[in-house]
Design a protein around this motif. Structure first.
Motif, PDB file in Angstrom:
ATOM      1  N   ASP A 231       0.827  -1.212   0.000  1.00  0.00           N
ATOM      2  CA  ASP A 231       0.000   0.000   0.000  1.00  0.00           C
ATOM      3  C   ASP A 231       0.862   1.263   0.000  1.00  0.00           C
ATOM      4  OD1 ASP A 231      -2.286  -1.444  -0.056  1.00  0.00           O
ATOM      5  OD2 ASP A 231      -2.727  -1.280   2.089  1.00  0.00           O
ATOM      6  N   GLU A 232       1.908   1.230   0.823  1.00  0.00           N
ATOM      7  CA  GLU A 232       2.805   2.402   0.868  1.00  0.00           C
ATOM      8  C   GLU A 232       3.454   2.622  -0.491  1.00  0.00           C
ATOM      9  OE1 GLU A 232       5.573   3.248   4.171  1.00  0.00           O
ATOM     10  OE2 GLU A 232       4.651   1.511   5.137  1.00  0.00           O
TER      11      GLU A 232
ATOM     12  N   HIS B 100       1.086   4.058  -2.918  1.00  0.00           N
ATOM     13  CA  HIS B 100       0.835   5.467  -2.595  1.00  0.00           C
ATOM     14  C   HIS B 100       1.943   6.351  -3.165  1.00  0.00           C
ATOM     15  CE1 HIS B 100       0.235   9.175  -0.331  1.00  0.00           C
ATOM     16  NE2 HIS B 100       1.488   9.071   0.095  1.00  0.00           N
TER      17      HIS B 100
END
Length: 947
Positions: free
Chosen positions: A885-886, A889
């Motif tokens: 997810d990071e 992002h």
């Protein structure tokens, strides 16, 4: 002198002169009624350095006469018939500017404010900012309120005094600065400020952008390029940019030319009587109430400020104001119309109108609670007024009598005139002091000076003055100006003490007095400096004693004095208030407001001490030592270089002034034959020449410069001189033969000795070159000997200085062709010089435009670089992301930044094309202004012989 010689002199005195000519200011220097110092001439010439310039910042230290520098610029523009001139100043300097322009430059001005503006409109003047034959003076606030009117006038010159008020124009909060910048964008400007840089380089950017928006790029590019001055190349680049627009001279650099005297402080302490202290306590408690009916409509802070000052002035001052307030409430209760309190108190406190103009305060609506207590409040005010009227003797008044004795003893030690200038902020206190002093040894030695000067004493002095100066140009015809002059003269010649309200701090020069007594001490340091400056100024021969009073029972009064004496250094030393501290406060009214808040909110010595300490800390924080050092390095030049230049300027200006005075007097002597009797000091006009009215040229004594008090002041701008110049210029003179007498000349001219016994020809033509929105005249004086050999240019001019006689010529001969060739040579010489000079102007402007365009482009490229740096940071963050997810992002953020960068790159190309287009258009406009039109006019031809 023959008519040919007077015609040549007339053209010399009246020709239109180019900005690079050493004689540019010569006629203006003759007209100026001041002992000009070389730094002032240098500053004025700096303002004329290029006709393509949009203006300059004159940033001399305090006390060096920036008003005179600007006056020279104004006078020169006026002489060039460029007469749409606006002077914007702080409200309290308007009268001073009006007086200085009139007295020192013989220029008439109009002070424009709300009342006079409305009256001019009512009188049918469509544009009050364009009155006939007068310079317009107004305040910053008034100029801002009429910005739309300003924008419509094609100004020839705008002067802004105390321009540091606008240095934050780059901030959106600076409403006045932004309004004036937009309204006057088209006008050439001269900005005057001793503190062009105080806390941030952006202030310098702001002031320079007011003069010319193309010295630097936009604000972001300026920040990028000059935000940090650690790099020597960057520093040198900024200094180079500033040197064409900003000039600063220091006091120490002009010491060889100006002799400064010192200020000597004296303090007289006093303790008010018990009744005075009771009155002060009651009124102070009243003013601190949260709700007051007498003070409303958004003026509570302003009126409170005035009342605090009147309370410290005298029981008479506060008693009168309390009665005014009570009467207003009583009329309100009776449902009778009443004037605004600010208008009625203006009679008690003369500085109120000017303070109000710079004041801003939110409106408040009267509540039902307020209206219900109006009757009680009016009764209270009447009781306070009754108490005030029972106090006949004020302790401070008795302290004044003591202080006068001590101060006069100090003047005797200094061998100065035994004269005192006493300032009060209240007209009622002025009347009280007159009554007090008339019962002392000083009785019969007192003159009053205030905003109206309509009292019986002033009328009598004015009437006597009119009789004494009847038939002289001392009388202006303005009752206000003439009464002020009469009162000053009476103080100088007959009285020992002048008691003045704040009106006496504006526009009068009292160098003959060297004792200033602040009976009431203003809280505005700029006003105090103005007061002391009436006596402590250029021309003062003695040290100036400054007396202040301290109320021992009032800790707030004591702290105000300490702040003004120690922080602002107003009362001692050579120069008074420092640039740095005066510059920090901007408008002195804001500083007064802060002190008024302390009086309003602090009830005990501890609170007062704490508040004044905080005020002093705030002032210290605003004076940035690093910025002062930066200002010094950016704007100041080596003392030796400046002093060498000033020495050269002094020689040039003295020589030019003397030569123009000689030309004018020689021409006048020749043209007034049969109308005047001449001597070494001037002439006496026995009858007015034909074509002139007695108002323009009354019979009587004329002097240049004026030496005796009653002589008319003769100068190039005098109507008589102008008429004689026009008369000599306009003659149609036939070809003639002149015999020059070498032995009849008062000086030896060695270069002409070799021409004795010879003859030849002289021809005078005037070449006019029109370019850069102006016209310049060049006198082409061609000379040859009988055999056709050319005379040296200077010898031809020197020949016309000798006494001569027109000879009868039986058969006129034709001049040799070499005379025409000489005229053509001179024409080519001047044309080449003008072209070369204009090319220099053009190159300078193009370099400025190139730097401006580069600034803007660099700013855009720096935006791209900043995004690139951010993208690198995002990539690093993505590479070390611990979760999917990071990572997603950061990848998304990277794509957004890359898209933004690509859009910006595409926009950069369009923006660069736009900047280049603007640059090209500006160069086209420059070329159009520089395109010249030349014409040649033949004036006369003479055949000469030299005995």
């Amino acid at each position: 002198m023959t008519p040919y010689q007077t015609q040549y002199s007339a053209w010399q005195l009246s020709r239109r002169i180019g900005p690079d000519d050493a004689d540019l200011l010569a006629a203006t220097l003759v007209d100026a009624q001041i002992d000009l110092n070389p730094h002032q001439v240098d500053a004025a010439l700096f303002a004329f350095q290029s006709p393509l310039s949009k203006g300059v910042i004159l940033a001399d230290e305090v006390g060096l006469g920036k008003t005179i520098e600007a006056g020279l610029v104004i006078a020169q523009r006026w002489a060039e018939r460029k007469r749409r001139i606006l002077v914007i100043v702080p409200a309290n300097l308007r009268k001073q500017w009006h007086q200085e322009l009139q007295e020192k430059f013989s220029l008439q001005a109009l002070i424009l404010e709300a009342g006079s503006y409305k009256q001019l409109k009512k009188d049918g003047l469509r544009s009050p900012f364009e009155p006939a034959s007068r310079i317009v003076i107004c305040s910053y606030q008034f100029a801002k309120s009429r910005a739309d009117d300003l924008k419509r006038v094609p100004w020839d010159l705008v002067v802004m005094d105390e321009a540091h008020r606008l240095r934050n124009v780059y901030k959106t909060s600076n409403v006045i600065g932004k309004a004036l910048k937009e309204a006057l964008a088209h006008a050439p400007k001269v900005l005057l400020t001793a503190t062009p840089l105080q806390n941030s380089l952006l202030e310098l950017y702001g002031l320079v952008s007011l003069v010319d928006e193309r010295v630097f790029g936009d604000l972001p590019s300026f920040r990028d390029q000059f935000g940090g001055l650690g790099n020597a190349d960057t520093f040198a680049k900024l200094r180079a940019r500033l040197q064409s627009v900003c000039k600063r001279t220091l006091r120490r650099q002009v010491q060889p030319y100006i002799s400064y005297t010192r200020r000597i402080p004296m303090v007289e302490q006093f303790t008010p009587s018990p009744d005075e202290q009771v009155l002060r306590g009651l009124v102070a408690d009243y003013l601190r109430r949260p709700v007051l009916n007498a003070l409303q409509s958004g003026q509570r802070q302003l009126i409170s400020l005035v009342l605090w000052k009147l309370l410290a002035s005298s029981s008479y001052a506060i008693g009168g104001a309390l009665g005014t307030m009570a009467k207003r409430l009583e009329r309100q209760l009776a449902a009778q119309p009443e004037a605004e309190l600010v208008d009625t108190l203006d009679q008690d406190y003369e500085a109120l109108a000017e303070t109000e103009e710079e004041w801003s305060e939110a409106d408040t609506d009267p509540s039902a609670e307020q209206l219900a207590s109006t009757a009680e409040e009016s009764v209270e005010l009447r009781e306070y007024q009754r108490l005030a009227t029972t106090i006949r003797d004020n302790a401070k008044g008795q302290a004044l009598l003591k202080a006068l004795g001590k101060a006069f003893a100090e003047l005797q030690r200094l061998q100065a005139n035994k004269k005192a200038l006493i300032f009060t902020e209240s007209r009622r206190t002025q009347d009280y002091l007159l009554s007090l002093l008339e019962q002392s040894p000083y009785a019969g030695q007192i003159v009053l000076f205030n905003g109206t000067n309509t009292g019986a004493q002033a009328q009598r002095i004015h009437a006597d003055w009119l009789k004494r100066h009847a038939g002289t140009d001392r009388i202006t015809g303005s009752r206000t100006a003439d009464t002020r002059a009469a009162l000053v003269e009476h103080f100088r010649d007959s009285a020992q003490i002048m008691i003045a309200t704040e009106a006496g701090a504006e526009g009068i020069n009292l160098q003959f007095c060297s004792l200033v007594i602040n009976y009431d001490l203003p809280w505005n340091p700029q006003r105090i400096e103005q007061r002391i400056g009436r006596c402590h100024r250029y021309g003062q021969q003695h040290d100036v004693v400054v007396v202040n009073f301290i109320d021992l029972s009032n800790p707030a009064d004591q702290r105000v004095y300490e702040l003004l004496a120690q922080k602002f250094q107003l009362f001692e030393g050579v120069f008074g208030a420092s640039d740095e501290v005066l510059g920090t406060i901007g408008s002195g009214v804001d500083f007064e407001r802060r002190i008024a808040e302390i009086y309003q909110t602090c009830r005990n010595p501890q609170e007062i001490e704490g508040s004044f300490q905080q005020l002093q800390l705030d002032l210290s924080g605003e004076i940035n030592a690093a910025m002062l050092k930066t200002r010094q390095l950016l704007l100041e030049n080596f003392d030796e270089a400046v002093q060498d230049k000033l020495k050269l300027r002094q020689n040039e200006s003295t020589s030019a002034r003397n030569r123009y005075e000689r030309l004018l007097m020689d021409l006048t002597r020749a043209e007034l034959q049969g109308h005047a009797e001449f001597d070494d000091a001037g002439f006496t006009l026995t009858q007015t020449p034909h074509g002139l009215s007695p108002q323009d040229a009354p019979p009587g004594r004329y002097e240049l410069p004026r030496r005796s008090g009653e002589a008319h002041l003769y100068r190039t701008g005098h109507p008589l001189a102008q008429a004689l110049i026009e008369q000599a210029r306009g003659r149609k003179l036939p070809a003639a033969k002149l015999r020059f007498n070498y032995d009849g000349y008062r000086l030896k001219v060695s270069t002409l000795q070799t021409l004795r016994g010879q003859s030849g020809w002289l021809a005078l033509s005037v070449m006019t070159i029109e370019a850069m929105d102006t016209a310049e005249d060049y006198l082409l004086l061609a000379g040859v000997t009988a055999d056709g050999s050319p005379l040296h240019d200077e010898d031809a001019e020197k020949l016309l200085r000798l006494p001569a006689q027109v000879q009868k010529s039986d058969s006129p001969t034709r001049p040799p062709d070499s005379l025409d060739r000489e005229t053509l040579r001179l024409e080519a010489l001047h044309t080449t010089a003008v072209n070369s000079r204009n090319l220099g102007y053009f190159d300078t402007e193009v370099q400025k435009l190139d730097a401006w365009a580069d600034d803007l482009k660099n700013g855009l490229e720096n935006e791209v670089k900043e995004i690139d740096r951010e993208i690198k940071d995002v990539r690093r963050s993505a590479s070390v992301a611990a979760t999917l997810d990071e990572k997603l992002h950061w990848q998304k953020r990277q794509r957004e930044l890359e898209e933004s960068r690509n859009r910006l790159r595409r926009r950069i190309f369009d923006r660069q094309d736009e900047i280049d287009g603007q640059r090209s258009q500006l160069i086209i406009e420059l070329e159009a202004r520089l395109s010249r039109n030349a014409s040649l006019k033949d004036i006369f031809i003479i055949q000469w012989e030299l005995d």
